[in-house]
Design a protein around this motif. Sequence first.
Motif, PDB file in Angstrom:
ATOM      1  N   UNK A 145       0.849  -1.201   0.000  1.00  0.00           N
ATOM      2  CA  UNK A 145       0.000   0.000   0.000  1.00  0.00           C
ATOM      3  C   UNK A 145       0.880   1.245   0.000  1.00  0.00           C
ATOM      4  N   UNK A 146       0.487   2.230  -0.792  1.00  0.00           N
ATOM      5  CA  UNK A 146       1.166   3.528  -0.820  1.00  0.00           C
ATOM      6  C   UNK A 146       0.337   4.539  -0.038  1.00  0.00           C
ATOM      7  N   UNK A 147       0.987   5.260   0.888  1.00  0.00           N
ATOM      8  CA  UNK A 147       0.325   6.337   1.643  1.00  0.00           C
ATOM      9  C   UNK A 147       1.097   7.618   1.404  1.00  0.00           C
ATOM     10  N   UNK A 148       0.391   8.642   0.935  1.00  0.00           N
ATOM     11  CA  UNK A 148       1.026   9.926   0.625  1.00  0.00           C
ATOM     12  C   UNK A 148       0.767  10.928   1.755  1.00  0.00           C
ATOM     13  N   UNK A 149       1.504  12.010   1.739  1.00  0.00           N
ATOM     14  CA  UNK A 149       1.334  13.076   2.738  1.00  0.00           C
ATOM     15  C   UNK A 149      -0.119  13.536   2.795  1.00  0.00           C
ATOM     16  N   UNK A 150      -0.654  13.587   4.004  1.00  0.00           N
ATOM     17  CA  UNK A 150      -2.034  14.015   4.207  1.00  0.00           C
ATOM     18  C   UNK A 150      -3.044  12.902   4.080  1.00  0.00           C
ATOM     19  N   UNK A 151      -2.592  11.711   3.669  1.00  0.00           N
ATOM     20  CA  UNK A 151      -3.515  10.592   3.490  1.00  0.00           C
ATOM     21  C   UNK A 151      -3.718   9.787   4.768  1.00  0.00           C
ATOM     22  N   UNK A 152      -4.837   9.038   4.792  1.00  0.00           N
ATOM     23  CA  UNK A 152      -5.115   8.146   5.911  1.00  0.00           C
ATOM     24  C   UNK A 152      -4.523   6.770   5.627  1.00  0.00           C
ATOM     25  N   UNK A 153      -3.967   6.169   6.661  1.00  0.00           N
ATOM     26  CA  UNK A 153      -3.470   4.803   6.530  1.00  0.00           C
ATOM     27  C   UNK A 153      -4.684   3.876   6.474  1.00  0.00           C
ATOM     28  N   UNK A 154      -4.853   3.085   5.396  1.00  0.00           N
ATOM     29  CA  UNK A 154      -6.089   2.310   5.247  1.00  0.00           C
ATOM     30  C   UNK A 154      -6.097   0.957   5.932  1.00  0.00           C
ATOM     31  N   UNK A 155      -4.902   0.461   6.329  1.00  0.00           N
ATOM     32  CA  UNK A 155      -4.799  -0.880   6.920  1.00  0.00           C
ATOM     33  C   UNK A 155      -3.762  -0.855   8.041  1.00  0.00           C
ATOM     34  N   UNK A 156      -3.776  -1.882   8.876  1.00  0.00           N
ATOM     35  CA  UNK A 156      -2.631  -2.094   9.761  1.00  0.00           C
ATOM     36  C   UNK A 156      -1.510  -2.664   8.901  1.00  0.00           C
ATOM     37  N   UNK A 157      -0.307  -2.174   9.071  1.00  0.00           N
ATOM     38  CA  UNK A 157       0.767  -2.668   8.222  1.00  0.00           C
ATOM     39  C   UNK A 157       2.142  -2.380   8.776  1.00  0.00           C
ATOM     40  N   UNK A 158       3.143  -2.933   8.073  1.00  0.00           N
ATOM     41  CA  UNK A 158       4.545  -2.730   8.435  1.00  0.00           C
ATOM     42  C   UNK A 158       5.194  -1.896   7.337  1.00  0.00           C
ATOM     43  N   UNK A 159       5.926  -0.854   7.751  1.00  0.00           N
ATOM     44  CA  UNK A 159       6.589   0.017   6.772  1.00  0.00           C
ATOM     45  C   UNK A 159       7.744  -0.752   6.121  1.00  0.00           C
ATOM     46  N   UNK A 160       7.718  -0.850   4.803  1.00  0.00           N
ATOM     47  CA  UNK A 160       8.811  -1.519   4.100  1.00  0.00           C
ATOM     48  C   UNK A 160       9.690  -0.520   3.347  1.00  0.00           C
ATOM     49  N   UNK A 161       9.184   0.714   3.219  1.00  0.00           N
ATOM     50  CA  UNK A 161       9.980   1.749   2.555  1.00  0.00           C
ATOM     51  C   UNK A 161       9.461   3.124   2.954  1.00  0.00           C
ATOM     52  N   UNK A 162      10.390   4.038   3.244  1.00  0.00           N
ATOM     53  CA  UNK A 162      10.009   5.401   3.570  1.00  0.00           C
ATOM     54  C   UNK A 162       9.899   5.650   5.065  1.00  0.00           C
ATOM     55  N   UNK A 163       9.625   6.884   5.413  1.00  0.00           N
ATOM     56  CA  UNK A 163       9.416   7.294   6.802  1.00  0.00           C
ATOM     57  C   UNK A 163       8.475   8.487   6.802  1.00  0.00           C
ATOM     58  N   UNK A 164       7.891   8.772   7.948  1.00  0.00           N
ATOM     59  CA  UNK A 164       6.958   9.889   7.995  1.00  0.00           C
ATOM     60  C   UNK A 164       6.462  10.185   9.397  1.00  0.00           C
ATOM     61  N   UNK A 165       5.772  11.312   9.509  1.00  0.00           N
ATOM     62  CA  UNK A 165       5.209  11.767  10.774  1.00  0.00           C
ATOM     63  C   UNK A 165       3.733  11.401  10.802  1.00  0.00           C
ATOM     64  N   UNK A 166       3.343  10.536  11.749  1.00  0.00           N
ATOM     65  CA  UNK A 166       1.971  10.020  11.788  1.00  0.00           C
ATOM     66  C   UNK A 166       1.206  10.570  12.974  1.00  0.00           C
ATOM     67  N   UNK A 167      -0.014  11.048  12.699  1.00  0.00           N
ATOM     68  CA  UNK A 167      -0.930  11.460  13.763  1.00  0.00           C
ATOM     69  C   UNK A 167      -1.752  10.231  14.155  1.00  0.00           C
ATOM     70  N   UNK A 168      -1.521   9.701  15.370  1.00  0.00           N
ATOM     71  CA  UNK A 168      -2.182   8.473  15.815  1.00  0.00           C
ATOM     72  C   UNK A 168      -3.278   8.736  16.839  1.00  0.00           C
ATOM     73  N   UNK A 169      -3.816   9.966  16.840  1.00  0.00           N
ATOM     74  CA  UNK A 169      -4.823  10.339  17.842  1.00  0.00           C
ATOM     75  C   UNK A 169      -6.047   9.431  17.793  1.00  0.00           C
TER      76      UNK A 169
END
Length: 618
Positions: A145-169
């Motif tokens: 799955x690809x998640x872009x800036x400002x997007x919602x994470x659609x599934x529980x998953x493990x990051x295999x590439x990239x990094x980012x700042x996540x709002x987990x509220x």
Amino acid sequence: MQKLIFRNKNTIMWMQAVLIIIALVSHYALHQHPIAQVTFLIAGILGLLPLTTQAISALQVKVVSIDVLVAIAAIGALFIQNYEESAIVTFLFLFGSWLEGRTLNYTRASIKELTDMAPEQAWVQQDDGSFQQEVVDLVDEGDIILVKTGGKVPVDGRIIQGSGLLNEASITGESLPVNKHSGEQVFAGTILENGTLHLEATAVGEDTTFGRIIELVEEAQDSRSAAEKFIDRFAKWYTPVVLMLGLVIGVITRNAELAITILVLGCPGALVIGVPVSNVAGIGNGAKNGILLKGSEVIQDFASVDTIIFDKTGTLTVGNPEVADERHYAGFTDQAMTYVAAVEASSNHPLAQAIVKHLNITNLPSVDQTDVIKGGGIVSQVAGHTLAIGNLYLMENLDYAISTEVEEDVMAFQERGNSIVLIAVDGIIIALMGIRDQIRPDVKAQLAQMKQLGVQNLVVASGDNQGTVDLVARELGLTEAKGHMLPEDKADYVKALQAQGQIVAFVGDGVNDAPSLALADIGIAMGSGTDVAIETSDVVLVNSDFDHLNHALGLTKATDRNMKQNIFIAVGVVILLLAMLFFTNWMDMAIGMLIHEGSILVVIMNAIRLLSFKLRRT
């Protein structure tokens, strides 16, 4: 016809409101009394449509509900030509019902906010490597799955590439975003504030952490507490008693208006709404703050807890232990430690992960067979060798020889606060590791506040050695420390405390905690724990923040107080109204119903305060 009336119940109520205003203006301002009477009559008949429909539905299932009381009273008022009171009583009753529905919807706002956060689309990698947007329900485990800036994470998953700042509220209740990197876990419903992530889906749909949170909160808000069940039974008998009282007094006094007024004044409307609205508001506050209270009945039990038992690893400690001390004995080889790393790499236990990290060995051999010994450790077959990795109980249980040197080292390691891991190959102990975990930050102050909230006994119960457990208990000021506890020992200890009359809560996060979580009056699971621990618990601290345990305890106590306040208000109003009816001359049906609806508004506003509850820090 019934469905049509129910669908338009609120429309009928507002039509009544308009007619009553017209009647009042005609009567008092224009002095057109005939017009006022006809208008009141129409308003009264309109109000009786939904009211009698509800009353008939209740009687069909052999329930004499509050609707029956008010319907009889309103019909009686029409027969004695008291059209004004019939109109006003039915309007106020329908208005109270509307207000109740609006309030419950408002208190359920937290779950609606969660549901609205659920992502609906996902960018899924195709066979040619490109990404295509698909409905999230079509995503399977293992998809990229690809998640872009400002997007919602659609599934529980493990990051295999990239990094980012996540709002987990939406998951943890914490507003501060978290930095996530390759290899780390992310949750559905969280928002990527900055960066780009490629994820491997590990859980989808209702199986995600987010999906389970929504399911648990919905189930909790639909459940009924012991107090609510009691009130249902109370209303079932109370309503016929009020009917009989009104009938008897009407026959004795030959005053139909008095009898009808008794029916109206005896309605326990605030009592019926007061308790559920308190519970729903409390559960809503918990969900908003990363605390899942699994049902209204949990609130009363948790509010009464006087003893809390804590598992140590992952509960009082951060759950990321490291190897602090190590001793080697005859037979130790680097190859043997490669076997150990292979065995421990297949386990999610914090101690196993600490050993894997410490050994830092790659190119591991395959493990042929593994048996988990509850409360002891594991026994595995690797490359034709038998490996036993665990505590003293495991070695004794396997009848392995324990030398004086090993015993002395074990005692020394324990005195330094280590958890003990012995390693044996083919029946011979070749190594000892001492593993230490860090106590959660600020946990000592939070435990002190627990005592201020009324918890008398704070106990640590762990499978770890007694020396380590005593050290933790002394450092944190706990009441009691229990070491060398197998899962069945913890469960037996919970039973023993309950037999002494104590109301016990158990806090844990592992598979071995599941029996105790299920047996305790209140089982509290850390959200970072295993699925079985979360499923068998009554309360889940979603982000494993120990401070949320105090908020949960304070919240349940506030909710329990709020519920009792509402019961007192509701019962007090009924007693006061009946007393004024018998001992004053100015009480009538309309005034009584107005005070009734006022009491419903009071208990609702009292309950809504819980939505903004915050634990006062000490």
